[in-house]
Design an enzyme around this catalytic site. Structure first.
Site, PDB file in Angstrom:
ATOM      1  N   TYR A  95       0.854  -1.197   0.000  1.00  0.00           N
ATOM      2  CA  TYR A  95       0.000   0.000   0.000  1.00  0.00           C
ATOM      3  C   TYR A  95       0.888   1.245   0.000  1.00  0.00           C
ATOM      4  CZ  TYR A  95      -5.032  -0.576   0.335  1.00  0.00           C
ATOM      5  OH  TYR A  95      -6.343  -0.763   0.031  1.00  0.00           O
ATOM      6  N   GLU A 110      -0.431   4.884  -0.543  1.00  0.00           N
ATOM      7  CA  GLU A 110      -1.157   6.144  -0.755  1.00  0.00           C
ATOM      8  C   GLU A 110      -0.215   7.337  -0.643  1.00  0.00           C
ATOM      9  OE1 GLU A 110      -2.934   3.766   0.923  1.00  0.00           O
ATOM     10  OE2 GLU A 110      -5.095   4.208   0.779  1.00  0.00           O
ATOM     11  N   ASP A 159      -6.225  12.867 -25.543  1.00  0.00           N
ATOM     12  CA  ASP A 159      -6.304  11.486 -25.066  1.00  0.00           C
ATOM     13  C   ASP A 159      -5.652  10.633 -26.152  1.00  0.00           C
ATOM     14  OD1 ASP A 159      -7.002   8.883 -24.532  1.00  0.00           O
ATOM     15  OD2 ASP A 159      -9.034   9.365 -23.857  1.00  0.00           O
ATOM     16  N   THR A 201      -3.672   5.480 -21.838  1.00  0.00           N
ATOM     17  CA  THR A 201      -3.569   4.181 -21.192  1.00  0.00           C
ATOM     18  C   THR A 201      -2.183   3.643 -21.537  1.00  0.00           C
ATOM     19  OG1 THR A 201      -4.636   3.211 -23.116  1.00  0.00           O
ATOM     20  CG2 THR A 201      -6.019   3.569 -21.182  1.00  0.00           C
ATOM     21  N   LYS A 261      -2.242  -0.236 -24.697  1.00  0.00           N
ATOM     22  CA  LYS A 261      -2.658  -0.369 -26.099  1.00  0.00           C
ATOM     23  C   LYS A 261      -1.396  -0.420 -26.966  1.00  0.00           C
ATOM     24  CE  LYS A 261      -7.266   1.552 -25.391  1.00  0.00           C
ATOM     25  NZ  LYS A 261      -7.395   2.421 -24.212  1.00  0.00           N
ATOM     26  N   ARG A 284      -2.129  -2.984 -17.963  1.00  0.00           N
ATOM     27  CA  ARG A 284      -3.339  -2.152 -17.970  1.00  0.00           C
ATOM     28  C   ARG A 284      -3.188  -1.058 -16.930  1.00  0.00           C
ATOM     29  NH1 ARG A 284      -6.900  -4.891 -21.205  1.00  0.00           N
ATOM     30  NH2 ARG A 284      -8.359  -3.181 -20.937  1.00  0.00           N
TER      31      ARG A 284
HETATM   32  N1  DSN Z   1     -12.061   0.162 -24.616  1.00  0.00           N
HETATM   33  C1  DSN Z   1     -11.160   1.026 -25.318  1.00  0.00           C
HETATM   34  C2  DSN Z   1     -11.157   0.764 -26.774  1.00  0.00           C
HETATM   35  O1  DSN Z   1     -11.432  -0.373 -27.151  1.00  0.00           O
HETATM   36  O2  DSN Z   1     -10.881   1.640 -27.568  1.00  0.00           O
HETATM   37  C3  DSN Z   1     -11.413   2.444 -25.035  1.00  0.00           C
HETATM   38  O3  DSN Z   1     -11.491   2.626 -23.673  1.00  0.00           O
END
Ligand code: DSN
Length: 446
Positions: free
Chosen positions: A50, A52, A201, A227, A230, A236
């Site tokens: 933990y 924080e 984004d 994120t 990807k 993740r």
């Molecule tokens: N779920 C993602 C996507 O497939 O583009 C976006 O959050």
């Protein structure tokens, strides 16, 4: 290798998922394969801690290694993206984006973002998202005239008109289903004219940006969210960056972002994820990652050409990034994304049904499919394999010609169940599945 476990139920599900991933080809453009090292650090002892707070300012003891890890992760992200500040604690993309609202807006403030149906994200102000419930969204769409040409698809005059009329505090640029490059400069001109914060984004294209094949928004925007799982190919998670331009607009912006993430929205950071992000940022800074990003785009272009040569209609007239958005209306009728997704799943190709910008059906029965090349490229697939995958998609779509989504909503469920049964029994589908599996097994996943 996962050691045998007493809990055979979970163990068997993990093994089944492993088999599914190995024997199929992943074409969902937001998915990828994290390296085995990233998966290993995710299950390291950092999972037990933990923490924080932020480095050197924690609410718990025993954080000396976590502090070093989080600072390392921050330094790598700052260098790779060329920004003066980053927060690496958001649990994923949606909480990261919500933190940006908390840091820049008050509840009820006007905001702007790309509509979901036009390829934007839920968190860019969709009415079912907290971002559309607590803030006042004015969403922009794509050009109305023709979204099938290989030209910038944004209608800047309309975006400017909306911005001038509603004076948003925050404008989003970035998408989940947009196949072309973004002109961040044009968005910045509009945001600056109305004094709004501009947040990019870049979740979908982060790896393409660090790989040098997609423009970076950093010189133009105040905030960048992404994120990490990807095209960036990490675990993740997510990051929020503030640019020099952002700090110039509001010198407290970095502090506001930190406070919004913790204690505003989250509790303890997932330190094992921080380890995975730090490791994936190291991987993304290697020369091999540039080659990877370049190949993603090459593969996407070849796949797009194969599908278009086969008569399919692509939004943006092709692909300039990792993603393709196919309108199936002329091939299979409105609402046919569901048939295509299900049939391709049966032959081992995973993609997702998706709305198209000029959608005439509904989000649950959309007329398109979205696919992309980040995951297959991670397995080492190149142009030759893309041509094969494209020909498989065309072949399967050809088998779907007799099927049409019933107009009557109450007939749809039974019709689709019957369709699936017939597809499962179809000899050609079985043959195609074997060919896909053979190809998939030649390209191991990490
Ligand atoms: N779920 C993602 C996507 O497939 O583009 C976006 O959050």
């Amino acid at each position: 290798m996962l050691p045998k476990m007493k809990d055979t139920k979970v163990y068997n599900l993990v093994k089944k998922e492993e088999k599914r991933q190995k024997e199929g080809i992943e074409l969902i453009p937001s998915e990828n394969y994290a390296s085995s090292e990233v998966r290993q650090v995710l299950s390291s002892y950092f999972v037990n801690k933990y923490s924080e707070g932020y480095p050197k300012k924690r609410y718990y003891g025993g954080n000396e290694n976590v502090d070093e890890l989080e600072i390392l992760c921050q330094e790598r992200a700052k260098k790779l993206f060329g920004v003066p500040f980053v927060n690496v604690q958001p649990y994923s993309g949606s909480p990261a984006n919500l933190a940006v609202y908390l840091a820049t807006c008050k509840p009820g403030d006007a905001i702007m973002g790309q509509a979901l149906i036009a390829g934007g994200h839920l968190t860019h102000g969709h009415m079912v998202s907290a971002t559309g419930i607590f803030y006042k969204p004015f969403q922009y769409s794509l050009r109305k005239d023709n979204v099938y040409k290989n030209e910038d698809l944004f209608d800047y005059a309309e975006i400017r008109r909306l911005a001038k009329e509603h004076k948003p505090k925050l404008i989003w640029v970035g998408a989940t289903a947009y196949p072309l490059k973004f002109n961040y400069k044009k968005f910045a001109e509009i945001a600056d004219e109305v004094g709004a914060f501009l947040a990019a984004d870049i979740a979908h294209v982060a790896g393409l940006i660090t790989g040098g094949v997609h423009p970076s928004p950093v010189p133009y925007v105040h905030i960048v969210t992404t994120t990490t799982h990807k095209t960036l190919r990490g675990p993740r998670g997510a990051m929020i960056m503030v640019t020099n331009k952002g700090l110039k607009k509001d010198p407290d912006l970095a502090d506001k972002i930190n406070k919004a993430v913790f204690p505003g929205l989250q509790g303890g950071p997932h330190d094992n994820t921080t380890a995975g992000i730090a490791l994936s940022l190291f991987e993304a800074s290697q020369p091999s990652f540039k080659k990877y990003a370049t190949q993603i785009v090459k593969n996407s272009k070849v796949l797009a050409k194969t599908l278009m040569d086969g008569g399919l209609k692509l939004v943006g007239g092709g692909s300039e990034n990792h993603l393709l958005l196919v309108n199936l209306t002329s091939a299979l009728g409105a609402g046919s994304g569901v048939f295509t997704q299900k049939a391709l799943d049966l032959v081992g190709l995973t993609l997702n049904k998706n709305t198209v910008p000029d959608e005439t059906s509904s989000p649950f029965y959309p007329s398109g499919v979205r696919l992309g090349t980040p995951a297959s490229t991670s397995r080492g697939m190149k142009e030759k394999e893309m041509k094969f995958i494209g020909s498989v998609i065309l072949g399967v779509i050809n088998l779907l010609k007799p099927y049409r989504l019933p107009e009557n909503k109450f007939e749809r469920k039974d019709y689709i169940a019957k369709f699936e049964k017939e597809m499962r029994a179809n000899k050609k589908m079985k043959e195609i599945h074997l060919r896909v599996k053979k190809l998939a097994l030649r390209f191991p996943i990490p």
